[in-house]
Design an enzyme around this catalytic site. Structure first.
Site, short mmCIF file in Angstrom:
data_model
loop_
_atom_site.label_atom_id
_atom_site.label_comp_id
_atom_site.label_asym_id
_atom_site.label_seq_id
_atom_site.Cartn_x
_atom_site.Cartn_y
_atom_site.Cartn_z
N ASP A 123 0.75 -1.15 0.16
CA ASP A 123 -0.05 -0.09 0.07
C ASP A 123 0.84 1.15 -0.13
OD1 ASP A 123 -2.38 -1.51 0.12
OD2 ASP A 123 -2.73 -1.18 2.35
N MET A 124 0.17 2.41 -0.55
CA MET A 124 1.10 3.67 -0.56
C MET A 124 0.65 4.53 0.70
SD MET A 124 3.75 5.12 -1.71
CE MET A 124 4.04 4.39 -3.23
N GLN A 153 -0.61 6.86 -6.43
CA GLN A 153 -1.54 7.67 -6.08
C GLN A 153 -1.71 8.73 -7.07
OE1 GLN A 153 0.50 8.52 -2.46
NE2 GLN A 153 -0.98 7.61 -1.08
N ARG A 179 -1.53 -0.90 -8.23
CA ARG A 179 -2.97 -0.50 -8.21
C ARG A 179 -2.68 0.97 -8.08
NH1 ARG A 179 -3.95 -1.17 -2.23
NH2 ARG A 179 -4.46 -3.04 -2.47
N LYS A 182 -6.51 7.28 -5.98
CA LYS A 182 -6.52 9.05 -6.05
C LYS A 182 -5.58 9.09 -4.81
CE LYS A 182 -11.11 9.88 -7.83
NZ LYS A 182 -12.37 10.63 -7.73
N THR A 221 -10.88 2.41 -7.44
CA THR A 221 -11.83 3.61 -7.51
C THR A 221 -13.31 3.11 -7.29
OG1 THR A 221 -12.43 5.75 -8.53
CG2 THR A 221 -12.27 3.80 -9.96
N HIS A 222 -14.14 3.91 -6.58
CA HIS A 222 -15.65 3.87 -6.45
C HIS A 222 -16.24 4.88 -7.18
CE1 HIS A 222 -13.67 2.86 -2.48
NE2 HIS A 222 -14.27 1.78 -2.91
N ARG A 283 -8.38 7.09 12.95
CA ARG A 283 -7.55 7.91 12.19
C ARG A 283 -7.99 8.21 10.70
NH1 ARG A 283 -3.72 4.80 14.29
NH2 ARG A 283 -3.75 3.39 12.82
N ARG A 284 -8.47 7.23 10.18
CA ARG A 284 -8.93 7.31 8.73
C ARG A 284 -10.23 8.60 8.65
NH1 ARG A 284 -6.01 3.66 6.39
NH2 ARG A 284 -4.61 5.54 6.64
C1 LIG Z 1 -8.83 -1.17 -3.20
C2 LIG Z 1 -8.30 0.22 -2.82
C3 LIG Z 1 -7.15 0.24 -1.94
C4 LIG Z 1 -6.75 1.45 -1.79
N1 LIG Z 1 -5.43 1.42 -1.34
C5 LIG Z 1 -4.85 2.82 -1.06
C6 LIG Z 1 -3.53 3.02 -0.55
O1 LIG Z 1 -2.80 2.30 -0.68
N2 LIG Z 1 -3.06 4.48 -0.36
C7 LIG Z 1 -3.88 5.61 -0.51
O2 LIG Z 1 -3.61 6.70 -0.29
N3 LIG Z 1 -5.36 5.08 -0.53
C8 LIG Z 1 -5.73 3.98 -1.13
N4 LIG Z 1 -7.08 3.75 -1.58
C9 LIG Z 1 -8.04 4.98 -1.15
C10 LIG Z 1 -8.14 5.87 -2.37
O3 LIG Z 1 -7.03 6.42 -2.60
C11 LIG Z 1 -9.32 6.87 -2.25
O4 LIG Z 1 -9.03 7.75 -1.25
C12 LIG Z 1 -10.46 6.37 -2.11
O5 LIG Z 1 -10.99 4.99 -2.97
C13 LIG Z 1 -11.70 7.19 -2.57
O6 LIG Z 1 -11.40 7.72 -4.01
P1 LIG Z 1 -12.58 7.41 -5.09
O7 LIG Z 1 -11.62 6.91 -6.40
O8 LIG Z 1 -13.26 6.21 -4.57
O9 LIG Z 1 -13.28 8.51 -5.52
P2 LIG Z 1 -14.09 9.77 -4.84
O10 LIG Z 1 -14.05 10.59 -5.82
O11 LIG Z 1 -13.39 10.01 -3.53
O12 LIG Z 1 -15.27 8.89 -4.59
C14 LIG Z 1 -16.23 8.59 -5.63
C15 LIG Z 1 -17.49 8.10 -5.10
O13 LIG Z 1 -17.57 6.72 -4.47
C16 LIG Z 1 -17.86 6.80 -3.10
N5 LIG Z 1 -17.23 6.37 -2.08
C17 LIG Z 1 -15.82 6.82 -2.33
N6 LIG Z 1 -15.41 6.30 -0.96
C18 LIG Z 1 -16.22 5.91 -0.23
C19 LIG Z 1 -16.42 5.17 1.25
N7 LIG Z 1 -15.25 5.09 1.97
N8 LIG Z 1 -17.63 4.80 1.54
C20 LIG Z 1 -18.76 5.12 0.58
N9 LIG Z 1 -18.80 5.59 -0.46
C21 LIG Z 1 -17.72 5.84 -1.19
C22 LIG Z 1 -18.85 8.03 -3.08
O14 LIG Z 1 -20.24 7.75 -3.46
C23 LIG Z 1 -17.98 9.09 -3.93
O15 LIG Z 1 -18.73 9.98 -4.65
C24 LIG Z 1 -7.56 2.52 -1.87
C25 LIG Z 1 -8.87 2.35 -2.43
C26 LIG Z 1 -9.51 1.39 -3.13
C27 LIG Z 1 -10.66 1.29 -3.59
#
Ligand SMILES: Cc1cc2nc3c(=O)[nH]c(=O)nc-3n(C[C@H](O)[C@H](O)[C@H](O)COP(=O)(O)OP(=O)(O)OC[C@H]3O[C@@H](n4cnc5c(N)ncnc54)[C@H](O)[C@@H]3O)c2cc1C
Length: 303
Positions: A123-124, A153, A179, A182, A221-222, A283-284
């Site tokens: 993970d980063m 990222q 991976r 964002k 991403t979501h 923390r998150r």
């Molecule tokens: C499999 C995975 C591994 C990851 N590993 C790392 C890592 O190693 N280092 C790191 O810095 N980050 C990590 N992340 C977190 C990532 O960097 C983002 O902060 C996080 O995924 C939210 O960004 P998004 O791309 O979903 O877009 P966003 O624009 O933040 O979200 C898009 C939409 O998704 C939905 N959504 C997003 N997050 C959530 C949530 N927690 N609960 C409910 N709905 C949500 C919302 O509807 C939002 O409008 C990881 C994420 C995933 C999916």
């Protein structure tokens, strides 16, 4: 503002109450909980990646304990028949205390992963760790090219340069495996893009770099818009299904997850678990108070 206030408040609430908020995102406390959730997701056609919670440590003894926990998890995963791999955070193995000691712990873990034919994703973490984590990946990848991958990222301004610099490790036989996310930490504008549209544009630029260069990409991403644009790039570069997977966090956007599965693409769910779930959750929330909205929503919404 309200999110920030609630995020500050949460560490002072009773753990049982916080668990009500958190359980949708965390598989449970022990390995059995994580394996049970993994089996359930496997039965729905998804792969998993398991992550033991707990980031900041103060002694290398804790790093050793965490190493042992990961070794046991790898062993348990091997015996379970689960389709899954592991993710880890180097600070849990002493990155900020003793870099060389951390490397040795990670070496042990990846070596065990080779024995058990699984894969470790680094993970980063926050920007203070970026260069050190890339360096750890470099060293491990040189020795274990098929069993270790890294997260990058899109919000960091340096990422495309990092990807270019890592190309010396890439071959068609053993492609790099990243991976792309964002980025979840709060980083200053001097080093990280801040706006949604700018981060998304760079996400797609990084992803295009991966597809163009035949790097294995975990699209984490979501964001439905990004998922749609990722499919456009997959089509444009004719990326074969075995060179890409989508990844989402446990408990998040299950409908979008299903729509990707329905298209026949691999989906991997990131499953955090462990007895340090309380510290992790709080923390998150402090790092990213907007998560409060998601957590509060999860109290009222199902599926
Ligand atoms: C499999 C995975 C591994 C990851 N590993 C790392 C890592 O190693 N280092 C790191 O810095 N980050 C990590 N992340 C977190 C990532 O960097 C983002 O902060 C996080 O995924 C939210 O960004 P998004 O791309 O979903 O877009 P966003 O624009 O933040 O979200 C898009 C939409 O998704 C939905 N959504 C997003 N997050 C959530 C949530 N927690 N609960 C409910 N709905 C949500 C919302 O509807 C939002 O409008 C990881 C994420 C995933 C999916």
């Amino acid at each position: 503002m309200l999110n920030t206030m609630m995020a500050q408040l949460i560490p002072f609430l009773p753990q049982d109450l916080v668990w009500l908020f958190s359980k949708r995102y965390i598989a449970g406390i022990d390995v059995d909980d994580a394996l049970e959730v993994s089996k359930e997701l496997n039965s729905q056609g998804m792969k998993v990646t398991l992550d033991i919670l707990g980031e900041f440590i103060f002694t290398m003894d804790e790093a050793k304990q965490n190493t042992r926990a990961y070794m046991e998890l790898i062993q348990a995963l091997e015996g379970s028949g689960i389709d899954g791999n592991l993710s880890l955070k180097p600070t849990m193995f002493g990155l900020l205390l003793d870099k060389e000691g951390c490397y040795r712990h990670l070496w042990e873990i990846v070596n065990k992963a080779v024995e058990c034919n699984t894969f470790i994703r680094i993970d980063m973490e926050d920007s203070g760790c970026t260069s050190m984590e890339i360096e750890l990946f470099r060293r491990l990848r040189a020795e274990f090219p098929r069993h270790v991958g890294l997260v990058v990222q899109a919000y960091l301004k340096r990422t495309l340069r990092d990807l270019n610099n890592l190309m010396d490790l890439h071959t068609e036989e053993t492609p790099l495996n990243f991976r792309l996310c964002k980025g979840i930490y709060t980083e200053p504008a001097s080093i990280a893009f801040q706006q949604y549209h700018v981060i998304n544009a760079h996400y797609l630029e990084d992803l295009e770099f991966m597809f163009k260069n035949k790097i294995y990409a975990g699209v984490a991403t979501h964001d439905a818009t990004l998922v749609e644009k990722a499919f456009d790039l997959i089509e444009h570069y004719k990326v074969p299904k075995h060179m890409v997977e989508f990844q989402m966090l446990y408990g998040v956007t299950p409908k979008l997850r299903q729509s990707i599965l329905d298209k026949g693409y691999d989906m991997r769910v990131y499953i955090p678990f462990g007895d340090q779930w309380f510290g992790y959750s709080t923390r998150r929330l402090k790092e990213n108070p907007t998560m409060v909205t998601h957590i509060v929503k999860s109290l009222f919404m199902k599926g």
